[in-house]
Each structure stands twice: as C-alpha cells, then as structure tokens.
Scaffold this active site. Structure first.
Site, PDB file in Angstrom:
ATOM      1  N   SER A 177      -5.855  10.139   6.700  1.00 12.94           N
ATOM      2  CA  SER A 177      -7.095   9.973   5.949  1.00 12.94           C
ATOM      3  C   SER A 177      -7.746   8.667   6.385  1.00 12.94           C
ATOM      4  O   SER A 177      -8.027   8.500   7.567  1.00 12.94           O
ATOM      5  CB  SER A 177      -6.814  10.021   4.444  1.00 12.94           C
ATOM      6  OG  SER A 177      -8.019  10.098   3.717  1.00 12.94           O
ATOM      7  N   HIS A 188      -8.856  14.050   6.156  1.00  4.79           N
ATOM      8  CA  HIS A 188      -9.804  14.196   5.052  1.00  4.79           C
ATOM      9  C   HIS A 188     -11.210  13.884   5.563  1.00  4.79           C
ATOM     10  O   HIS A 188     -11.448  12.823   6.137  1.00  4.79           O
ATOM     11  CB  HIS A 188      -9.449  13.241   3.908  1.00  4.79           C
ATOM     12  CG  HIS A 188      -8.172  13.594   3.240  1.00  4.79           C
ATOM     13  ND1 HIS A 188      -7.401  12.664   2.591  1.00  4.79           N
ATOM     14  CD2 HIS A 188      -7.517  14.770   3.113  1.00  4.79           C
ATOM     15  CE1 HIS A 188      -6.331  13.267   2.088  1.00  4.79           C
ATOM     16  NE2 HIS A 188      -6.378  14.534   2.402  1.00  4.79           N
ATOM     17  N   ASP A 208      -2.039  12.869  -0.901  1.00  2.00           N
ATOM     18  CA  ASP A 208      -2.016  14.148  -0.200  1.00  2.00           C
ATOM     19  C   ASP A 208      -1.021  14.065   0.960  1.00  2.00           C
ATOM     20  O   ASP A 208      -0.967  13.065   1.663  1.00  2.00           O
ATOM     21  CB  ASP A 208      -3.414  14.496   0.323  1.00  2.00           C
ATOM     22  CG  ASP A 208      -3.529  15.922   0.827  1.00  2.00           C
ATOM     23  OD1 ASP A 208      -2.654  16.749   0.504  1.00  2.00           O
ATOM     24  OD2 ASP A 208      -4.499  16.204   1.545  1.00  2.00           O
TER      25      ASP A 208
END
Length: 190
Positions: free
Chosen positions: A14, A41, A134
C-alpha cells in the site's frame, strides 16, 4: 511459457508501494518460471499506471490483470483499481467488484486467500509497506495452506502498520529487507 505454472508469487503493498516494488521486481530475470500477482491499494475511479511503469523497468512483461485472463509464468499481473483480484485455479484470473475489505478494493486479503486455494504450498506470499491491516489474515491463510510467507522488515518500510499486522497474524513469517526479498525471488527463478 507454461500455461499451468507449478508455483506463484503474490505481493501485497500500500503506502510506499512504488519504491518497495522498484527494489524487487526489476531484478527478476526474463526467464522467471512463475507468475507474480501484485495487489496495491489504489484509489477507485483513477487509472493506474503501475503496470506501464513496471513494464518499462522490468525484464518481465507487466500488465494490468483482466477478467478471465489466462495465467502465464513470467508475467507480472497488477490488480486493477476498484476490483478484487481472484484466481480460478492456476489457470485464469477473475476480477470481482464485491464489497471493499479494509476500505480497499482491490483487497490484499481477498487475493491472498484465493491464491492460497489455487497454489497451496507452492505459493510465496509477500507483504510490503502499508498503512492498514489488509493482508494479515490472507498471509495467515497462506501459512495454513503450507505456502511460504515473507514480510518486509517494518523498520525499513515506508509505512509500518501493514507489515507489523502481518507479523502479528503470522509470527512464523520470514522478516526480510527488500534486498533479501529480491534475492529470494531471484533464487526461486533458477
């Protein structure tokens, strides 16, 4: 290249992803015998240029994954913005617009769980820098299926939250620097 690769690598990242991936992917040889799936992401509604950037930087072909696309060894597949990346066995990619996970679509957890189902103990899963949790649950799923689990050392990560959460969820994961991760993937290519 093989239409049914015997092993695969999946990478989740991310915040700070571009720099971290730039330390790993360009070093892979052109004859890489496995596919690489990358879930970063991304904001919905914006076009991603990650595949284009890495297609220029890497010896491997880098593309944005499409629904029902066949899986080939030696290709880097980037999850597109606003879609979860799933695998239909070891042969095809599937894209889904199901609900976000940790406010993210694509979700690293969703992709890792799908890849673990497809490759089991032949999967190498890597969690890099990121600012949420995540990937932690997905990494645990990979470990339970016998796959190899690697987490970027949080001390060198641009954002430590994601690697730290992955280590808590999967304490047996190997904790490595980007340079060490790059070496592991190069050795796996031989």
């Amino acid at each position: 290249m093989s239409a049914d690769p015997k092993s695969a690598v999946i990478i989740g990242a991310s915040a700070g992803a571009l720099e971290a991936l730039s330390a790993i992917l360009p070093a892979l040889p052109a004859a890489c015998p496995y596919p690489i799936f990358v879930v970063v992401h991304l904001p919905p509604g914006k076009r991603s240029v990650l595949a284009e950037i890495f297609d220029r930087k890497c010896q491997l072909r880098a593309i944005e994954a499409e629904d029902k696309e066949p899986v080939e060894a030696g290709v880097i597949y980037f999850a597109p913005p606003d879609y979860h990346l799933l695998l239909e066995g070891r042969t095809h990619i599937s894209l889904s617009s199901e609900e976000e996970v940790f406010f993210s679509r694509p979700s690293i957890d969703v992709a890792l769980e799908s890849a673990a189902d497809a490759w089991g103990d032949q999967l190498t899963a890597i969690i890099l820098t990121g600012a949420n949790h995540d990937g932690a649950h997905g990494l645990m799923t990979v470990a339970r299926s016998g796959g190899t689990t690697i987490v970027q050392n949080p001390n060198e990560a641009y954002a430590q939250a994601m690697p730290e959460a992955a280590i808590r969820a999967c304490p047996d994961a190997s904790i490595m620097t980007l340079s060490e991760i790059s070496t592991v993937l190069q050795n796996k290519s031989q």
